[in-house]
Design a protein around this motif. Structure first.
Motif, short mmCIF file in Angstrom:
data_model
loop_
_atom_site.label_atom_id
_atom_site.label_comp_id
_atom_site.label_asym_id
_atom_site.label_seq_id
_atom_site.Cartn_x
_atom_site.Cartn_y
_atom_site.Cartn_z
N PHE A 71 0.83 -1.20 0.00
CA PHE A 71 0.00 0.00 0.00
C PHE A 71 0.87 1.26 0.00
O PHE A 71 0.62 2.20 -0.76
N LEU A 72 1.89 1.29 0.84
CA LEU A 72 2.78 2.45 0.90
C LEU A 72 3.49 2.67 -0.42
O LEU A 72 3.66 3.81 -0.87
N LEU A 73 3.91 1.58 -1.07
CA LEU A 73 4.59 1.69 -2.35
C LEU A 73 3.67 2.28 -3.41
O LEU A 73 4.03 3.22 -4.13
N ILE A 74 2.43 1.75 -3.51
CA ILE A 74 1.47 2.25 -4.49
C ILE A 74 1.11 3.71 -4.19
O ILE A 74 1.04 4.55 -5.09
N TRP A 75 0.91 3.99 -2.91
CA TRP A 75 0.58 5.35 -2.49
C TRP A 75 1.68 6.33 -2.89
O TRP A 75 1.42 7.41 -3.42
#
Length: 203
Positions: A71-75
């Motif tokens: 999630f952090l990577l996509i965000w």
């Protein structure tokens, strides 16, 4: 703010003051340069994301948090398209409230008890959110109520009163700040009355 001019008494704002104080803290290091400001803000966002992961890892031992890294990577990759790289109230709220929701969600799913450290994390995260943007009061109210309900459900009744105190503490401090700075009435008229009567479309 860095010149001693405070929100409400020194200048009009219908927003809660969290974003202003975060921006003023950054400008202590960057001065008037918006380029340097954006660079430092990027570091702050990265530290917030990395810090939230490490905090969740510590509070949720043995639970796979690979999805949160994803999630952090996509965000981060799509931040420029969602304005997630800018210093906006919504960006600040997202970085503070999402880890709190992940914490309570995984504690519930994995049937792990909440303790007062968890409640303190939820309190701080929700206070950063609410004292930045009043718009998220419903999401934050749900977080409070569900946390207290989960304490009650797991028979941690002795923790309920301290938990309520911990959740309320930041707002008591904020009211104290408003009283000390003499801005309580201005805050009410600018942030509550103006938003209710003029800024928000009144059905």
């Amino acid at each position: 703010i860095t010149k001693g001019i405070l929100p409400y008494t020194g200048f009009f704002s219908h927003h809660n003051p969290g974003a202003y104080y975060i921006a003023s803290a950054i400008t202590l290091f960057t001065g008037q340069s918006f380029v340097a400001f954006r660079q430092v803000w990027a570091i702050v966002l990265f530290a917030a994301a990395a810090g939230s992961f490490m905090l969740l890892k510590k509070r949720l031992p043995g639970i796979n948090l690979f999805f949160y890294l994803g999630f952090l990577l996509i965000w981060g990759l799509f931040a420029a398209y969602s304005w997630g790289h800018m210093l906006l109230s919504e960006t600040i709220v997202a970085h503070s409230i999402i880890p709190a929701y992940v914490l309570i969600l995984l504690k519930t799913v994995h049937q792990k008890r909440l303790n007062l450290i968890d409640i303190s994390i939820i309190s701080i995260a929700s206070a950063i959110s609410l004292l930045t943007s009043l718009t998220f009061i419903f999401a934050i109210g749900f977080l409070w109520l569900f946390s207290l309900y989960y304490l009650w459900k797991t028979n941690d009744l002795k923790k309920l009163v301290p938990a309520i105190g911990i959740l309320a503490a930041p707002y008591l401090l904020f009211v104290g700040y408003l009283l000390i700075t003499g801005s309580l009435s201005e805050f009410y008229s600018d942030s509550i009355v103006y938003n209710r009567d003029s800024y928000i479309y009144n059905f």
